[in-house]
Design a protein around this motif. Structure first.
Motif, PDB file in Angstrom:
ATOM      1  N   LYS A 162      27.240  24.748  40.846  1.00  0.00           N
ATOM      2  CA  LYS A 162      26.581  25.822  41.602  1.00  0.00           C
ATOM      3  C   LYS A 162      27.588  26.679  42.365  1.00  0.00           C
ATOM      4  CE  LYS A 162      23.504  23.157  43.671  1.00  0.00           C
ATOM      5  NZ  LYS A 162      22.361  22.785  44.537  1.00  0.00           N
ATOM      6  N   GLU A 163      28.740  26.106  42.699  1.00  0.00           N
ATOM      7  CA  GLU A 163      29.768  26.859  43.407  1.00  0.00           C
ATOM      8  C   GLU A 163      30.602  27.726  42.475  1.00  0.00           C
ATOM      9  OE1 GLU A 163      32.109  23.985  45.420  1.00  0.00           O
ATOM     10  OE2 GLU A 163      30.528  23.426  46.864  1.00  0.00           O
ATOM     11  N   GLY A 216      20.009  17.038  41.443  1.00  0.00           N
ATOM     12  CA  GLY A 216      20.776  17.937  42.292  1.00  0.00           C
ATOM     13  C   GLY A 216      21.768  17.243  43.200  1.00  0.00           C
ATOM     14  N   ARG A 217      21.690  15.925  43.311  1.00  0.00           N
ATOM     15  CA  ARG A 217      22.607  15.184  44.177  1.00  0.00           C
ATOM     16  C   ARG A 217      23.942  14.873  43.504  1.00  0.00           C
ATOM     17  NH1 ARG A 217      18.479  10.393  45.227  1.00  0.00           N
ATOM     18  NH2 ARG A 217      18.362  10.759  42.958  1.00  0.00           N
ATOM     19  N   LYS A 218      24.004  15.093  42.213  1.00  0.00           N
ATOM     20  CA  LYS A 218      25.221  14.765  41.477  1.00  0.00           C
ATOM     21  C   LYS A 218      26.371  15.707  41.868  1.00  0.00           C
ATOM     22  CE  LYS A 218      23.631  11.447  38.791  1.00  0.00           C
ATOM     23  NZ  LYS A 218      24.201  10.078  38.800  1.00  0.00           N
ATOM     24  N   LYS A 219      27.574  15.149  41.916  1.00  0.00           N
ATOM     25  CA  LYS A 219      28.752  15.928  42.298  1.00  0.00           C
ATOM     26  C   LYS A 219      29.001  17.074  41.335  1.00  0.00           C
ATOM     27  CE  LYS A 219      33.722  15.514  43.180  1.00  0.00           C
ATOM     28  NZ  LYS A 219      34.894  14.595  43.228  1.00  0.00           N
ATOM     29  N   TRP A 220      28.856  16.788  40.043  1.00  0.00           N
ATOM     30  CA  TRP A 220      29.140  17.822  39.055  1.00  0.00           C
ATOM     31  C   TRP A 220      28.199  19.008  39.193  1.00  0.00           C
ATOM     32  CZ3 TRP A 220      25.464  19.465  35.617  1.00  0.00           C
ATOM     33  CH2 TRP A 220      24.380  18.618  35.365  1.00  0.00           C
ATOM     34  N   PHE A 221      26.928  18.734  39.574  1.00  0.00           N
ATOM     35  CA  PHE A 221      25.975  19.830  39.697  1.00  0.00           C
ATOM     36  C   PHE A 221      26.264  20.655  40.945  1.00  0.00           C
ATOM     37  CE2 PHE A 221      21.622  21.556  40.510  1.00  0.00           C
ATOM     38  CZ  PHE A 221      21.519  22.287  39.342  1.00  0.00           C
ATOM     39  N   ALA A 222      26.669  19.993  42.025  1.00  0.00           N
ATOM     40  CA  ALA A 222      27.038  20.723  43.246  1.00  0.00           C
ATOM     41  C   ALA A 222      28.241  21.624  42.980  1.00  0.00           C
ATOM     42  CB  ALA A 222      27.346  19.732  44.360  1.00  0.00           C
ATOM     43  N   MET A 223      29.226  21.136  42.252  1.00  0.00           N
ATOM     44  CA  MET A 223      30.391  21.952  41.905  1.00  0.00           C
ATOM     45  C   MET A 223      30.003  23.095  40.982  1.00  0.00           C
ATOM     46  SD  MET A 223      33.391  19.103  41.276  1.00  0.00           S
ATOM     47  CE  MET A 223      34.602  20.377  40.894  1.00  0.00           C
ATOM     48  N   GLN A 282      24.366  32.356  42.129  1.00  0.00           N
ATOM     49  CA  GLN A 282      23.509  31.190  42.004  1.00  0.00           C
ATOM     50  C   GLN A 282      22.044  31.600  41.935  1.00  0.00           C
ATOM     51  OE1 GLN A 282      24.409  28.151  44.926  1.00  0.00           O
ATOM     52  NE2 GLN A 282      26.488  28.896  45.143  1.00  0.00           N
TER      53      GLN A 282
END
Length: 338
Positions: free
Chosen positions: A131-132, A122-129, A4
């Motif tokens: 980054k993982e 950055g709060r969106k679910k797709w963006f959090a996933m 990341q």
């Protein structure tokens, strides 16, 4: 483990070693590094024959996320991996659909998103996933005071040194557009005389067309030294070459310098490194502020800043019926020097 927020150099290093990630999300205000990484992937991951069968380039304005996912789910035909590059990705609307692909991205696909001139929520679910599971790289806009160091690093990485004045000339002429700067430096490296190992103001003047004697930094120096003749000579040159020396750029540079000079007057520590740190400038230029402070006290500096603002307003048509850019700049220089 997913990588990341890496640097461009580390990402390129992994790519050169064949250490691929299934997803690359390249984002930010500065497009130079986004293009640098995505162009490398497009031109080097697959050979010419493999690219015919296993490389797809899509454009955000002409596609949607379902189409991107369908392309990413295909298996390669002629190569160990396939490449799917999505340029202008910031124009895609249905990003939430990416979640379905991120649940199990294909290791045999390199899916590359080029998201320019900003960053997603950055709060969106797709963006959090994302980054993982993938490589996320942000390319922030380079600030004015960082451009000089960037130019020197770029030249050094190409095996060339560059004079400080040459750095100033390029920075003034090209601004913070790294793609333009890199392009002009590459031209200089190709066209430089045999045996030349240093980029000088003379080389820039000859090959790019930036005058080494008639530019805003020389005008600034003339003002600092109260060289009336030289200052007026430069103003006349600017008036005769308005396209290459637009008043708005000259005023912006002068405003920045005299604003910093006002700060300099009130710095408790005026040592070279302290000033460079506080004003966010190259230590090489501290001497200009030291000299300018002797020429213009804080009271005069305040008036000069006011004069520059007034000139800018008049250049935009406020309380100015007939004076052109050359006349406005000549009047400003007179006020600064008297």
């Amino acid at each position: 483990m997913a990588k990341q927020t890496l640097t461009a150099d580390s990402i390129l290093g992994d790519l050169r070693r064949g250490a691929y990630s299934p997803i690359y999300f390249l984002m930010g205000e500065e497009p130079y590094y986004i293009d640098l990484i995505s162009d490398y992937i497009q031109n080097h991951v697959l050979d010419e024959m493999q690219r015919e069968f296993d490389q797809t380039v899509l454009y955000g304005k002409d596609t949607d996320m379902r189409t991107v996912i369908n392309a990413a789910k295909r298996y390669p035909m002629m190569a160990p991996v396939q490449v799917v590059i999505v340029r202008e990705a910031q124009l895609i609307k249905d990003w939430d659909n990416l979640v379905y692909y991120l649940q199990q991205p294909l290791k045999s696909t390199l899916l590359v998103f080029c998201y320019k001139y900003g960053t997603p929520d950055g709060r969106k679910k797709w963006f959090a996933m994302l980054k993982e599971r993938g490589v996320v790289f942000e390319s922030p806009r380079v600030r004015d005071y960082e451009v000089g160091a960037w130019i020197k690093r770029y030249a050094q990485n190409k095996g060339m040194a560059i004079d400080e004045k040459a750095v100033m000339m390029l920075g003034e002429f090209l601004g913070t557009d790294l793609s333009k700067i890199a392009n002009e430096l590459d031209k200089l490296l190709i066209t430089r005389p045999a045996g030349t190992e240093r980029i000088t103001p003379e080389i820039i003047e000859k090959n790019i067309g930036i005058s080494k004697d008639y530019n805003v930094f020389e005008l600034q120096a003339a003002l600092i030294n109260r060289d009336v003749l030289k200052a007026n000579r430069i103003v006349r040159y600017f008036a005769e070459n308005k396209k290459a020396n637009p008043l708005v750029m000259v005023l912006a540079q002068l405003f920045n310098f005299f604003s910093n000079l006002m700060l300099f007057h009130y710095l408790p520590d005026k040592s070279q490194m302290a000033v460079a740190s506080e004003l966010k400038i190259n230590p090489y230029f501290v001497k200009d502020y030291q000299k300018a402070a002797q020429t213009f006290n804080a009271w005069k500096t305040m008036f000069i800043i006011s004069y520059i603002r007034e000139t800018d307003a008049r250049a935009k048509g406020l309380e100015n019926a007939s004076a052109d850019e050359g006349e406005l700049l000549k009047e400003l220089v007179f006020k600064i020097l008297h």
